[in-house]
Write an enzyme that holds these catalytic residues in place. Structure first.
Site, PDB file in Angstrom:
ATOM      1  N   HIS A   1      28.556  36.317  47.151  1.00  0.00           N
ATOM      2  CA  HIS A   1      28.631  35.529  45.917  1.00  0.00           C
ATOM      3  C   HIS A   1      28.261  36.397  44.713  1.00  0.00           C
ATOM      4  CE1 HIS A   1      29.116  31.650  44.108  1.00  0.00           C
ATOM      5  NE2 HIS A   1      27.866  31.562  43.670  1.00  0.00           N
TER       6      HIS A   1
ATOM      7  N   TYR B   1      25.351  23.481  33.851  1.00  0.00           N
ATOM      8  CA  TYR B   1      25.618  22.510  34.917  1.00  0.00           C
ATOM      9  C   TYR B   1      24.507  22.596  35.952  1.00  0.00           C
ATOM     10  CZ  TYR B   1      27.507  26.590  37.435  1.00  0.00           C
ATOM     11  OH  TYR B   1      27.659  27.815  38.021  1.00  0.00           O
ATOM     12  N   PRO B   2      24.164  21.460  36.572  1.00  0.00           N
ATOM     13  CA  PRO B   2      23.212  21.473  37.679  1.00  0.00           C
ATOM     14  C   PRO B   2      23.952  21.570  39.010  1.00  0.00           C
ATOM     15  CG  PRO B   2      23.580  19.233  36.975  1.00  0.00           C
ATOM     16  CD  PRO B   2      24.459  20.096  36.111  1.00  0.00           C
ATOM     17  N   MET B   3      23.282  22.072  40.026  1.00  0.00           N
ATOM     18  CA  MET B   3      23.914  22.186  41.341  1.00  0.00           C
ATOM     19  C   MET B   3      22.866  22.121  42.435  1.00  0.00           C
ATOM     20  SD  MET B   3      24.725  26.196  42.007  1.00  0.00           S
ATOM     21  CE  MET B   3      24.933  25.764  43.728  1.00  0.00           C
TER      22      MET B   3
ATOM     23  N   LYS C   1      22.509  22.736  47.034  1.00  0.00           N
ATOM     24  CA  LYS C   1      23.128  23.158  48.278  1.00  0.00           C
ATOM     25  C   LYS C   1      23.277  21.931  49.195  1.00  0.00           C
ATOM     26  CE  LYS C   1      23.526  27.690  47.827  1.00  0.00           C
ATOM     27  NZ  LYS C   1      22.930  27.975  46.525  1.00  0.00           N
TER      28      LYS C   1
END
Length: 490
Positions: free
Chosen positions: A165, A138-140, A142
């Site tokens: 995290h 998956y791409p993400m 901020k």
């Protein structure tokens, strides 16, 4: 990194003459095989996955040194007959990088950090595709919204959130391997995340748990998710015929990854690492499969037990060991191992990593013991980059290695050495014996590791059945500080 997604035109595939389908399978298989073998570039890695769901049918992942290499790999697929039956609904381009949040000192002065940590960090720039069966991509990005803007937050605060995290992620050590690559300026999002696991539920669980961390809850924006299962190029025809892949001929473990992957080919680091599989080292048995090896190991333990010799569980005491040998200077080797061990200690699955020095020749053994096979496999990848690595338990060693661990009462340490010398004389005259070293933990002179290599199992078992070994075991019960381990390493 290139994530190349493909959909199959199933109507065209069904309507095509058999000879066209055969040609497409042959050319597609050859393309995938050559790229898994990295025949198209100096180094890198490739793998193919079947994608579940409507968004794609196939995912081909390429790791290569340059964008030109990726471009060539993509265009070479279009030259195959298989390409006539596919379309590319999407793709993703990214580049590996080292995070500056966890180790800012590395970026300030790379030479100031210990060599083990430096190798660990720089290894992230040239990752391999893990052997794990399932993948999620998956791409993400901020978030840069009016209320929560990641890029308005100070570095120290961002670093604290990222550390929290990371702590969540460490709970999945041994269950999940991840490759996070930057796509700033390369693609629609800022990072591409690829997760690998033997159990797809671990992928779901880690993504869920991490979303409660502030860095995701406030600042995370995600694209589409893709999930798939790896299969070998040879199974392309079976996949297109609707059969289950990987096919049963690749073993019930489902691991499809042909002979060479992770075993010293162009994209392996140092001496190569491969999987620890259940016996603490790479297979030395050709393509017989995990199940046969497990049966062999169980048989060995049963025979040892009949002779009242403790053989432990499959990997000692429900642990997984990996062993590498090095001819590097002992102090230099220990310094680098100590740096890696500091990172290993962050994981609950880490049991022990130690350097053992041979008494009578310039050779060291690095032993790393873990609670899970996948954690041992990951550790082996980093350990194989250590200086002077010459071999790993099982590599070119015939039947393999019997690893014997003893903790000796201090008052009997010298007696133990003398007894080993006597046993060593017996060993040197035994059929099928290759070499046996008594190695001493450089941090604890009472902790001994005996690595004994043999041509065949029956040769090793003949020694364990001998009166000399039986007498040594009886004597050892009086001088050892703890229960010994006799571990089948390869």
């Amino acid at each position: 990194m290139l994530h190349d997604f493909r959909t199959v035109d199933w109507d065209a595939w069904r309507d095509a003459p058999e000879h066209e389908r055969d040609r497409a399978i042959a050319e597609g298989t050859e393309y995938l095989r050559r790229h898994e073998e990295v025949a198209d570039a100096d180094e890198g890695d490739s793998a193919v996955f079947s994608v579940i769901g409507h968004k794609a049918d196939l995912l081909v992942v390429h790791f290569r040194p340059t964008l030109d290499d990726l471009s060539r790999a993509e265009r070479q697929f279009e030259r195959t007959a298989l390409a006539d039956f596919t379309e590319q609904p999407t793709s993703y381009v990214s580049v590996t990088e080292i995070s500056g949040y966890s180790t800012p000192e590395y970026f300030e002065d790379p030479e100031s950090v210990d060599a083990g940590l430096r190798n660990y960090m720089e290894g992230k720039l040239t990752p391999e595709i893990p052997e794990d069966e399932y993948v999620s991509f998956y791409p993400m990005s901020k978030r840069r919204g009016p209320e929560h803007n990641w890029y308005d937050v100070g570095f120290d605060e961002r670093a604290d959130m990222m550390e929290t995290h990371a702590e969540t992620g460490k709970e999945y050590a041994g269950k999940i391997k991840q490759v996070i690559a930057s796509s700033v300026g390369f693609d629609d999002y800022e990072w591409g995340v690829t997760l690998f696991s033997e159990d797809p539920t671990h992928i779901k669980d880690i993504v869920y748990d991490m979303r409660f961390d502030e860095v995701s809850a406030k600042y995370g924006e995600f694209g589409q998710f893709y999930v798939g299962r790896r299969f070998p190029p040879a199974d392309l025809g079976a996949y297109l015929e609707g059969e289950a892949v990987p096919t049963s001929e690749h073993g019930e473990s489902g691991h499809p990854h042909g002979e060479g992957h992770g075993s010293g080919d162009a994209h392996s680091h140092g001496g190569g690492h491969g999987r620890s599989h259940g016996h603490g080292g790479d297979h030395a048995h050709g393509d017989e499969g995990d199940e046969d090896d497990a049966d062999d190991a169980d048989d060995i333990r049963a025979q040892l037990a009949e002779m009242d010799i403790y053989a432990g569980q499959p990997h000692g005491e429900d642990v997984y060991a990996t062993v590498l040998y090095s001819e590097a200077d002992t102090d230099e080797l220990f310094e680098e191992v100590e740096g890696l061990r500091g990172n290993f200690d962050h994981y609950d699955t880490h049991v022990k990593t130690a350097v053992y020095e041979a008494r009578n020749r310039e050779r060291n053994a690095v032993v790393s013991i873990w609670e899970t096979a996948s954690a041992a496999e990951t550790a082996a990848g980093f350990l194989s980059e250590l200086p002077g690595v010459v071999s790993r338990a099982g590599e070119g060693s015939g039947f393999g290695t019997m690893g014997m661990f003893y903790t000796v009462q201090p008052d009997y340490r010298e007696d133990f050495h003398e007894t080993f010398d006597q046993v060593g004389e017996i060993l040197s005259g035994m059929e099928g014996h290759r070499e046996t070293d008594l190695m001493v933990n450089v941090e604890d002179e009472n902790d001994m590791f005996i690595a004994s290599q043999w041509d065949a199992r029956e040769n090793a078992m003949a020694f364990f059945r001998s009166d000399e070994f039986r007498e040594t075991v009886e004597w050892g019960r009086e001088v050892l500080a703890d229960q010994p381990r006799h571990v089948f390493l390869a």
